[in-house]
Motif scaffolding. Structure first.
Motif, PDB file in Angstrom:
ATOM      1  N   GLN A 211      40.376  34.128  51.467  1.00  0.00           N
ATOM      2  CA  GLN A 211      40.542  33.403  50.194  1.00  0.00           C
ATOM      3  C   GLN A 211      40.165  31.940  50.368  1.00  0.00           C
ATOM      4  O   GLN A 211      39.493  31.349  49.511  1.00  0.00           O
ATOM      5  CB  GLN A 211      41.992  33.524  49.706  1.00  0.00           C
TER       6      GLN A 211
ATOM      7  N   ASP B 213      46.234  40.281  48.362  1.00  0.00           N
ATOM      8  CA  ASP B 213      46.237  38.820  48.430  1.00  0.00           C
ATOM      9  C   ASP B 213      46.693  38.344  49.807  1.00  0.00           C
ATOM     10  O   ASP B 213      46.097  37.415  50.378  1.00  0.00           O
ATOM     11  CB  ASP B 213      47.139  38.235  47.351  1.00  0.00           C
TER      12      ASP B 213
ATOM     13  N   GLN C  41      44.567  36.508  41.798  1.00  0.00           N
ATOM     14  CA  GLN C  41      44.850  35.285  42.543  1.00  0.00           C
ATOM     15  C   GLN C  41      43.701  34.281  42.418  1.00  0.00           C
ATOM     16  O   GLN C  41      43.923  33.094  42.121  1.00  0.00           O
ATOM     17  CB  GLN C  41      45.087  35.607  44.019  1.00  0.00           C
ATOM     18  N   THR C  42      42.483  34.754  42.642  1.00  0.00           N
ATOM     19  CA  THR C  42      41.332  33.860  42.545  1.00  0.00           C
ATOM     20  C   THR C  42      41.127  33.386  41.113  1.00  0.00           C
ATOM     21  O   THR C  42      40.804  32.212  40.869  1.00  0.00           O
ATOM     22  CB  THR C  42      40.062  34.571  43.042  1.00  0.00           C
TER      23      THR C  42
ATOM     24  N   GLU D 244      53.200  31.489  35.696  1.00  0.00           N
ATOM     25  CA  GLU D 244      52.674  30.197  36.125  1.00  0.00           C
ATOM     26  C   GLU D 244      52.337  29.279  34.945  1.00  0.00           C
ATOM     27  O   GLU D 244      51.884  28.148  35.151  1.00  0.00           O
ATOM     28  CB  GLU D 244      51.432  30.415  37.002  1.00  0.00           C
TER      29      GLU D 244
ATOM     30  N   ARG E  97      43.336  32.923  38.716  1.00  0.00           N
ATOM     31  CA  ARG E  97      44.319  31.918  38.335  1.00  0.00           C
ATOM     32  C   ARG E  97      44.027  30.577  39.005  1.00  0.00           C
ATOM     33  O   ARG E  97      44.144  29.513  38.380  1.00  0.00           O
ATOM     34  CB  ARG E  97      45.735  32.391  38.675  1.00  0.00           C
ATOM     35  N   ARG E  98      43.634  30.629  40.254  1.00  0.00           N
ATOM     36  CA  ARG E  98      43.299  29.386  40.951  1.00  0.00           C
ATOM     37  C   ARG E  98      42.079  28.729  40.298  1.00  0.00           C
ATOM     38  O   ARG E  98      42.034  27.506  40.137  1.00  0.00           O
ATOM     39  CB  ARG E  98      43.035  29.677  42.428  1.00  0.00           C
TER      40      ARG E  98
ATOM     41  N   GLN F 122      51.765  37.340  36.359  1.00  0.00           N
ATOM     42  CA  GLN F 122      51.779  36.149  37.207  1.00  0.00           C
ATOM     43  C   GLN F 122      51.219  34.943  36.469  1.00  0.00           C
ATOM     44  O   GLN F 122      51.735  33.826  36.594  1.00  0.00           O
ATOM     45  CB  GLN F 122      50.977  36.414  38.484  1.00  0.00           C
TER      46      GLN F 122
ATOM     47  N   ALA G 226      48.491  40.734  37.324  1.00  0.00           N
ATOM     48  CA  ALA G 226      47.757  39.475  37.119  1.00  0.00           C
ATOM     49  C   ALA G 226      48.238  38.758  35.871  1.00  0.00           C
ATOM     50  O   ALA G 226      48.459  37.533  35.880  1.00  0.00           O
ATOM     51  CB  ALA G 226      46.263  39.769  37.026  1.00  0.00           C
TER      52      ALA G 226
ATOM     53  N   ASP H 265      49.227  44.837  49.130  1.00  0.00           N
ATOM     54  CA  ASP H 265      49.160  43.403  48.888  1.00  0.00           C
ATOM     55  C   ASP H 265      47.833  42.851  49.428  1.00  0.00           C
ATOM     56  O   ASP H 265      47.764  42.316  50.540  1.00  0.00           O
ATOM     57  CB  ASP H 265      50.354  42.706  49.551  1.00  0.00           C
TER      58      ASP H 265
ATOM     59  N   THR I   4      44.668  41.496  41.337  1.00  0.00           N
ATOM     60  CA  THR I   4      45.871  40.909  40.755  1.00  0.00           C
ATOM     61  C   THR I   4      45.679  39.452  40.331  1.00  0.00           C
ATOM     62  O   THR I   4      46.642  38.776  39.971  1.00  0.00           O
ATOM     63  CB  THR I   4      47.053  41.009  41.726  1.00  0.00           C
TER      64      THR I   4
END
Length: 256
Positions: A12, A5, A36-37, A70, A39-40, A66, A63, A3, A34
């Motif tokens: 982050q 993230d 995270q960055t 979302e 998607r943000r 997720q 990724a 993990d 995966t």
């Protein structure tokens, strides 16, 4: 799957603070994992877009799942090597990478290829690890697994993680690749390995930093090494998870 993230949660936020993403931007995330960055960034750039690129099928599958969960329809993911991928020229207005740019076989060629995908003047913000001896997560785990004999340094990904640890080298590579206004900032944050020593041990044993040294040991020696690792992780259990000190460079630059 480890993990990353959760491990890099503190970094982050430092990365995000250095980014300046606006609605309508087109963001490129190098070594997105995966996602995270990515998607943000997609949420911040809407109605613009974000694209993540990585070489790991497993991470990209997570990724995509997720992003779907979302409800993001302005994000995409590509399995490819950013060093050689045929990006559309001058497509992106922002570039970003969270510990995803240290693994290129030819860094200058890779950053030049990324630069061609960015519009002139576009910012590129990345985090890379400082030297191994500044990473408590690396030195403590390595010491725990040591047998009293000199340990050979693992080849491949484990060493490549520190390929941009020399800030002068990083500046030189980016400048040669067509970037300007390169700035390097020292960042220090703890990294998270799990809620307790048991979970952290299971996570670490799946990483190259542990797998490679243990592979060279006989059964009894490997078991003793795992016990030492468990004790090290237990010693770093703060009551709010297992944390290790670490250092990184936050590098900002602009495409010339």
């Amino acid at each position: 799957m480890f993990d990353y993230d959760s491990e890099l949660a503190r970094y982050q936020e430092r990365l995000w603070d250095a980014l300046d993403i606006h609605p309508g931007d087109r963001v490129l995330d190098i070594g997105c994992g995966t996602g995270q960055t990515t998607r943000r960034a997609a949420r911040a750039a809407s109605p613009g877009t974000a694209l993540g690129i990585d070489v790991s099928d497993r991470m990209l599958a997570r990724a995509r799942d997720q992003a779907e969960a979302e409800g993001l329809d302005n994000v995409g993911f590509v399995r490819a090597d950013a060093q050689a991928h045929a990006f559309a020229p001058e497509q992106f207005t922002v570039g970003v990478s969270r510990f995803g740019t240290m693994f290129f076989a030819d860094p200058i060629a890779a950053f030049a290829n990324i630069g061609r995908a960015l519009r002139p003047g576009a910012p590129f913000v990345q985090l890379v690890w400082q030297a191994r001896d500044r990473q408590e997560w690396a030195t403590a785990i390595r010491a725990a697994l040591a047998t009293g004999h000199p340990m050979s340094t693992s080849a491949g990904e484990a060493d490549a993680a520190f390929a941009l640890a020399d800030p002068d080298l990083a500046v030189g590579v980016l400048t040669a690749a067509g970037f300007t206004a390169v700035d390097v900032v020292d960042v220090r944050e703890p990294v998270y390995y799990g809620p307790d020593a048991d979970h952290a041990c299971a996570a670490v044993l799946g990483l190259l930093i542990a797998r490679d040294p243990l592979a060279d040991l006989d059964t009894a020696s490997a078991e003793r090494a795992r016990d030492r690792l468990r004790a090290t992780l237990d010693a770093h259990d703060t009551g709010d998870g297992v944390w290790f000190d670490s250092r990184a460079w936050l590098i900002t630059a602009r495409r010339r």
